[in-house]
Scaffold this active site. Structure first.
Site, short mmCIF file in Angstrom:
data_model
loop_
_atom_site.label_atom_id
_atom_site.label_comp_id
_atom_site.label_asym_id
_atom_site.label_seq_id
_atom_site.Cartn_x
_atom_site.Cartn_y
_atom_site.Cartn_z
N SER A 198 57.61 -10.36 41.88
CA SER A 198 58.89 -9.70 42.09
C SER A 198 58.97 -8.82 40.89
O SER A 198 58.20 -7.87 41.07
CB SER A 198 59.86 -10.96 42.36
OG SER A 198 61.13 -10.40 42.79
N ASP B 99 58.77 -12.11 49.17
CA ASP B 99 58.92 -12.22 47.62
C ASP B 99 57.95 -13.33 46.98
O ASP B 99 57.97 -14.38 47.75
CB ASP B 99 60.29 -12.43 47.34
CG ASP B 99 60.78 -12.41 45.75
OD1 ASP B 99 59.82 -12.90 44.95
OD2 ASP B 99 61.55 -11.84 45.38
#
EC number: 3.1.1.-
Length: 297
Positions: free
Chosen positions: A53, A183
């Site tokens: 991320s 993600d």
């Protein structure tokens, strides 16, 4: 007690760096790295960098040769809020594309940052010297997908980073090779686990905010008052569950756990300069307080 006399960690001691996901807590990661590289470790000694991320953005900048001062400048100047919210929110986008915002401008900005340093358009993993590892989640197979020089040498780095930062429901997931990618924190929010065979030569950076214990569990109830709160809570729950299932004392012993004591959410958009500076200082302070365990290891 803070370590008042910095002691350099030798080249042979540390060669791997793992940066966890954490949304806008990325400013704290940069602060931690500033303290580490200024006083303890030569960044040139780091050979492998993994990121998830927001950690994937910072890991990428380090891997392609940006100095920590250059990274700090970029992070404070970049307008993440505008780049992520690059289109008007509509329930159609959420329903049809599985995210509130396309975030195309953010991917373009990441590509520009990479190109400015490498002078390569659509730079791939094989075209950089350091071993960069970007963690994503294949949503169709519900499993972690690693992008790196070894596994995916021809993959465009900016595309892999865009996948890794696709926070659930906020950003549209990325369609790649017929599958949707989101993600990396949904399945592996702290990539220090990738270095099990070389853990004693690894430093990881992760977080504990004012409502979290070091192991990622919550201290008190989190209020949910509207639809946005619900979406953020759902995403954080997925990231937290993956983190809790993977973290243990052996990883914490190799980690700088950045303490965020103010009430700032990792998904708090529109951070002002004072909040960014506070997070940055949290990173510096946490390294000063915890680096001794890594030096004496």
């Amino acid at each position: 007690m803070e370590n008042s006399t910095p002691k350099k960690i030798s080249e042979s001691q540390i060669k791997n760096l793992a940066l966890s996901g954490g949304g806008f807590y990325g400013f704290a990661v940069v602060g931690a790295l500033k303290e580490i590289f200024d006083n303890y470790i030569d960044p040139n000694n780091i050979k492998t960098i993994s990121g998830v991320s927001v950690g994937s953005i910072i890991a990428t900048m380090l891997a392609i040769g940006y100095s920590i001062d250059e990274i700090t400048k970029i992070m404070f100047e970049i307008d993440m809020d505008t780049l992520i919210k690059d289109s008007y929110f509509s329930y159609y986008t959420l329903w049809e594309k599985f995210g509130m915002y396309n975030a195309d401008k953010l991917e373009q900005e990441i590509e520009r940052i990479i190109r400015d340093k490498t002078h390569i358009k659509n730079c791939t993993f094989s075209q950089i010297e350091k071993n960069l590892i970007i963690v994503t989640t294949n949503l169709n197979y519900q499993r972690t997908r690693i992008f790196s020089k070894l596994e995916t040498p021809t993959m465009i780095i900016s595309k892999a980073v865009r996948m890794s930062i696709s926070y659930p429901f906020i950003m549209v997931p990325v369609l790649f090779e017929g599958d949707l990618y989101g993600d990396g924190g949904e399945t592996l929010n702290y990539p220090i686990t990738l270095f099990d065979d070389d853990l004693d030569k690894t430093i990881g950076i992760t977080f504990a905010n004012h409502n979290e214990n070091d192991d990622g569990t919550l201290k008190t109830r989190l209020p949910i008052n509207n639809f946005y709160d619900y979406i953020v809570s759902l995403g954080l729950t997925m990231n937290r569950s993956s983190y809790i299932s993977q973290i243990s004392s052996k990883y914490l012993d190799r980690s700088i756990v950045i303490k965020i004591n103010e009430d700032i959410s990792s998904m708090q958009f529109n951070l002002d300069l004072k909040q960014k500076e506070y997070l940055f200082e949290c990173g510096i302070k946490s390294v000063k307080q915890q680096i001794i365990k890594l030096i004496n290891h």
